[in-house]
Write an enzyme that holds these catalytic residues in place. Structure first.
Site, PDB file in Angstrom:
ATOM      1  CG  HIS A  15      -0.418   0.344   2.510  1.00 21.54           C
ATOM      2  ND1 HIS A  15      -1.196   0.643   3.602  1.00 21.54           N
ATOM      3  CD2 HIS A  15       0.860   0.431   2.931  1.00 21.54           C
ATOM      4  CE1 HIS A  15      -0.428   0.903   4.636  1.00 21.54           C
ATOM      5  NE2 HIS A  15       0.813   0.774   4.267  1.00 21.54           N
ATOM      6  CB  CYS A  34       2.767   4.258   5.544  1.00 20.96           C
ATOM      7  SG  CYS A  34       2.897   2.705   6.472  1.00 20.96           S
ATOM      8  CG  HIS A  40       5.355   0.286   2.450  1.00 24.85           C
ATOM      9  ND1 HIS A  40       4.779   1.491   2.120  1.00 24.85           N
ATOM     10  CD2 HIS A  40       4.744  -0.135   3.583  1.00 24.85           C
ATOM     11  CE1 HIS A  40       3.870   1.787   3.024  1.00 24.85           C
ATOM     12  NE2 HIS A  40       3.812   0.824   3.929  1.00 24.85           N
ATOM     13  CG  HIS A  42       2.183  -3.143   6.224  1.00 24.71           C
ATOM     14  ND1 HIS A  42       2.997  -2.791   7.276  1.00 24.71           N
ATOM     15  CD2 HIS A  42       1.907  -1.992   5.570  1.00 24.71           C
ATOM     16  CE1 HIS A  42       3.207  -1.480   7.251  1.00 24.71           C
ATOM     17  NE2 HIS A  42       2.558  -0.965   6.222  1.00 24.71           N
ATOM     18  CG  ASP A  80      -2.492 -13.241   0.199  1.00 28.14           C
ATOM     19  OD1 ASP A  80      -1.673 -12.579   0.875  1.00 28.14           O
ATOM     20  OD2 ASP A  80      -2.289 -14.418  -0.150  1.00 28.14           O
ATOM     21  CG  HIS A  81       0.729 -12.468  -2.557  1.00 30.53           C
ATOM     22  ND1 HIS A  81       0.319 -13.132  -1.429  1.00 30.53           N
ATOM     23  CD2 HIS A  81       2.053 -12.701  -2.659  1.00 30.53           C
ATOM     24  CE1 HIS A  81       1.347 -13.750  -0.887  1.00 30.53           C
ATOM     25  NE2 HIS A  81       2.422 -13.505  -1.615  1.00 30.53           N
ATOM     26  CD  GLU A 125      -0.416  -0.829   8.666  1.00 30.41           C
ATOM     27  OE1 GLU A 125      -1.164  -0.626   7.696  1.00 30.41           O
ATOM     28  OE2 GLU A 125       0.046   0.092   9.373  1.00 30.41           O
TER      29      GLU A 125
HETATM   30 NI    NI Z   1       2.456   0.937   5.523  1.00 24.87          NI
END
Ligand code: NI
Length: 136
Positions: A15, A34, A40, A42, A80-81, A125
């Site tokens: 995100h 972020c 990047h 998580h 996911d992914h 997170e």
């Molecule tokens: Ni982040």
């Protein structure tokens, strides 16, 4: 006699936190790492809690296999992914903070689960940053 049952699931997503109304400087200041323009990832841990009376015939509040399949089909497969900002309709114009992700997941699951059951979503997170929805 209300009992809570909890299913833990996991997904990885990329995100970027960003407010398009702000300058780059303000975005960087507020969202820090972020806000990285190239995104990047998580490793999200998701806890879905259902609260209700155990069924007198099965002894279950909810069949955990059904809950697991539901979370996988409706939530994990969707996020996911994925790059949340670019690959999902939900976050195309909604900042994918942990708070907003938890609310989006709750709204998806709420439609699928009997209204007699209370639903709570907890999203890690990171090991240290955790959100819960609803908040009470
Ligand atoms: Ni982040």
């Amino acid at each position: 006699m209300k009992v809570a049952v909890i299913r833990k699931e996991h997904f990885n997503s990329a995100h970027r936190l960003y407010n398009p109304k702000w300058t780059d400087e303000k975005n960087e200041k507020v969202f820090g790492k972020c806000n990285n323009p190239n995104f990047h990832g998580h490793n999200y841990d998701l806890y879905v809690k259902l609260i209700g009376e155990p069924d007198p015939e099965t002894g279950y509040v909810y069949d955990m296999k059904v809950l697991s399949d539901l979370i996988r089909d409706k939530v994990i497969q969707k996020f996911d992914h994925k790059n949340l900002n670019q690959d999902t309709d939900e976050f195309r114009s909604l900042n994918p903070t942990a708070e907003n992700i938890a609310v989006v997941i709750w709204n998806i699951l709420r439609k699928e689960i009997d209204p007699s059951l209370e639903l709570k979503v907890t999203l890690y997170e990171t090991e240290r940053n955790i959100v819960e929805y609803p908040a009470d």
